[in-house]
Design a protein around this motif. Structure first.
Motif: not given
Length: 559
Positions: A546-551
């Motif tokens: 589970s994760r949001p958009d990220n860098v």
């Protein structure tokens, strides 16, 4: 250079003139003749050197022959740096009949091939001028030599002079490198040190010490420098001369001499240095870039506040980094203290960097154990919250690799009850998924209808309408009206007899009516088809975490 026509060449001129045939010069011949006296007159009776002494033969292109006037022709050889290696001191011209026509002796010279980086090659250009009555007409040369002949002596001399002037712009009248050309009293005699210098733009170098013997005392030693011709080149030369005063001069050969003082010599044991020396021990650019010390002629030595528009700035200074006075100049101590305050306020700060290593003053958040002494300020902030290290000398920084940062609730209602720096496992928020069922396939059901019990129905028929029936008896016809049937007795001869007869009627129908028996029902039974199932499909949603958009950035902590 001028060439001497051989005796055989003179005979060839006379022969060609008598035959009215052209004299065609075709080749340059270069040879290295051992023991040749190059300063002696050319032996006009001699023939070509032996084959073993000939080092190169050059064919003369037609365009490399030109006339100077009707009685003079010139032949040119231009040999590039792609040819060599050989030495030569003898040059000859050969005609189309293979006869040696003219010869010239030259000091031993080298012809080298260009072989980078091992060897730098050279070009050789030689021009032979031959003169005899009617030379242009006999040789048939039609190109005016003035179109391609140049006096390179003047051209090169101009280049040398311009280069001397350029060097003078850089180094001035005289510039001695370090102790170069310095005169000292050494072991009961005067000695000039080796080294380099630029005198009036001419570069001179001495590789070994030189003993100096003044003719008398007191005197001044001078360095006399000139550019003099040496064989086919012009090189720097110098001499040591003495006298109270020497000025620049031009000698009888037209060569300029430039004189600068080296030392005053009052007696046999003292030399007072008069050189203009610079401590140059490398390239000039390196020396100038690295130069330090006091520069007396710079304006900065006597600069005042008024010169740079700072007359309103007082001389007061302050070590207080919090002052806001426009009349006070912050000192280095104040700036250092301010820098320390800014740095201390950031200790424990966590930030992301777009780089692979931590910047100065920062540590990677990788869970490493670090020194409690070296990073005392950071230890005072986070302590052993993320690990006690070895329990004595080290402590751990937070391992942030692959993790997200969430704002601490700090008493808020969202994510309440969390401790600062605590870790939280991943989870998914409650949600629904769309679903559908698949058909179970075709199947049948058995059944029957129950009887409703005995009952009756009353009925009636409708009349079909009236008509006539014709009965035949013998040859006579009897018409009977209505719907009648039966037998008639008769005889064809007048006697009486019984004859059975019947009636006929055209095709027709009778309507039948059935009366209703009242409302009733019949029971219907359907048999079960057996157990079966229906498939349910639920659509997949998401990946393996589970994760949001990220860098991805490097997370570090300020110490």
């Amino acid at each position: 250079m001028s060439a001497s026509i051989t005796l055989a060449g003179e005979g060839q001129i006379a022969l060609k003139q008598s035959q009215k045939k052209p004299l065609v010069i075709t080749k340059f011949i270069f040879a290295n003749v051992p023991g040749l006296a190059t300063d002696a007159p050319v032996d006009r009776a001699a023939g070509k050197p032996p084959v073993g002494q000939i080092v190169h033969v050059h064919d003369i292109p037609k365009e490399n022959a030109g006339f100077v006037n009707p009685n003079q022709v010139v032949y040119s050889a231009q040999i590039g740096s792609d040819i060599g290696d050989w030495d030569f001191n003898w040059i000859g011209l050969e005609d189309a009949d293979g006869l040696l026509f003219a010869v010239s002796y030259v000091p031993l010279q080298q012809k080298r091939k260009n072989i980078p980086p091992l060897q730098i090659g050279n070009n050789v250009t030689r021009n032979f001028l031959v003169a005899f009555d009617g030379a242009q007409a006999l040789t048939g040369v039609k190109i005016d030599a003035s179109t391609w002949q140049h006096d390179f002596t003047v051209r090169l001399a101009g280049i040398d002079e311009r280069q001397r002037q350029i060097n003078g712009d850089v180094y001035g009248r005289a510039c001695f490198f370090g102790a170069g050309f310095k005169i000292d009293w050494v072991n009961d005699s005067f000695q000039m040190n080796p080294g380099g210098a630029y005198i009036a733009g001419i570069r001179v170098v001495r590789s070994t010490p030189l003993k100096i013997e003044p003719p008398s005392y007191p005197t001044v030693a001078w360095l006399d420098v000139a550019l003099k011709r040496e064989l086919n080149d012009v090189v720097a030369s110098y001499t040591i001369v003495f006298g109270a005063d020497r000025t620049d001069y031009t000698d009888s050969a037209g060569v300029g001499h430039y004189c600068v003082p080296l030392a005053e010599i009052p007696n046999a044991s003292i030399a007072l240095d008069r050189r203009v020396a610079e401590p140059i021990d490398a390239s000039l650019i390196t020396y100038l870039a690295a130069r330090n010390g006091d520069y007396p002629r710079l304006r900065a030595r006597g600069t005042k506040k008024e010169d740079v528009g700072l007359s309103n700035v007082p001389n007061a200074i302050s070590d207080d980094p919090t002052t806001n006075s426009s009349q006070i100049i912050a000192s280095t101590a104040a700036l250092n203290k301010l820098q320390q305050q800014v740095g201390d306020s950031m200790t424990g700060m966590v930030a992301a960097f777009d780089m692979t290593s931590a910047p100065p003053g920062w540590l990677k958040c990788n869970g490493a154990a670090i020194s409690r002494t070296t990073y005392a300020k950071l230890f005072a902030v986070i302590g052993t919250r993320y690990g006690a290290g070895d329990g004595v000398n080290t402590f751990n920084v937070r391992d942030m690799r692959g993790k997200f940062i969430r704002a601490w609730s700090d008493g808020g209602t969202v994510d309440a009850g969390r401790a600062l720096g605590s870790e939280q496992a991943n989870q998914n928020r409650s949600h629904t998924h769309a679903a559908s069922t698949a058909g179970a396939g075709a199947h049948g059901h058995g059944g029957h209808i129950d009887a409703a019990g005995w009952h009756g129905h009353s009925a009636w028929t409708a009349g079909a309408g009236e008509g006539n029936t014709q009965i035949l008896m013998g040859n006579q016809g009897i018409n009977v009206g209505g719907n009648q049937a039966g037998s008639v007795m008769g005889s064809s001869s007048g006697g009486a007899f019984w004859r059975e007869f019947g009636s006929s009627h055209a095709a027709h129908t009778h309507a039948v009516g059935i009366n209703g028996d009242g409302v009733h029902t019949h029971g219907l039974n359907i048999y079960a088809a057996g157990d079966h199932v229906h498939g349910v499909t639920v659509g997949a949603d998401g990946g393996n975490e589970s994760r949001p958009d990220n860098v991805a950035f490097l997370v570090c902590i300020k110490y």
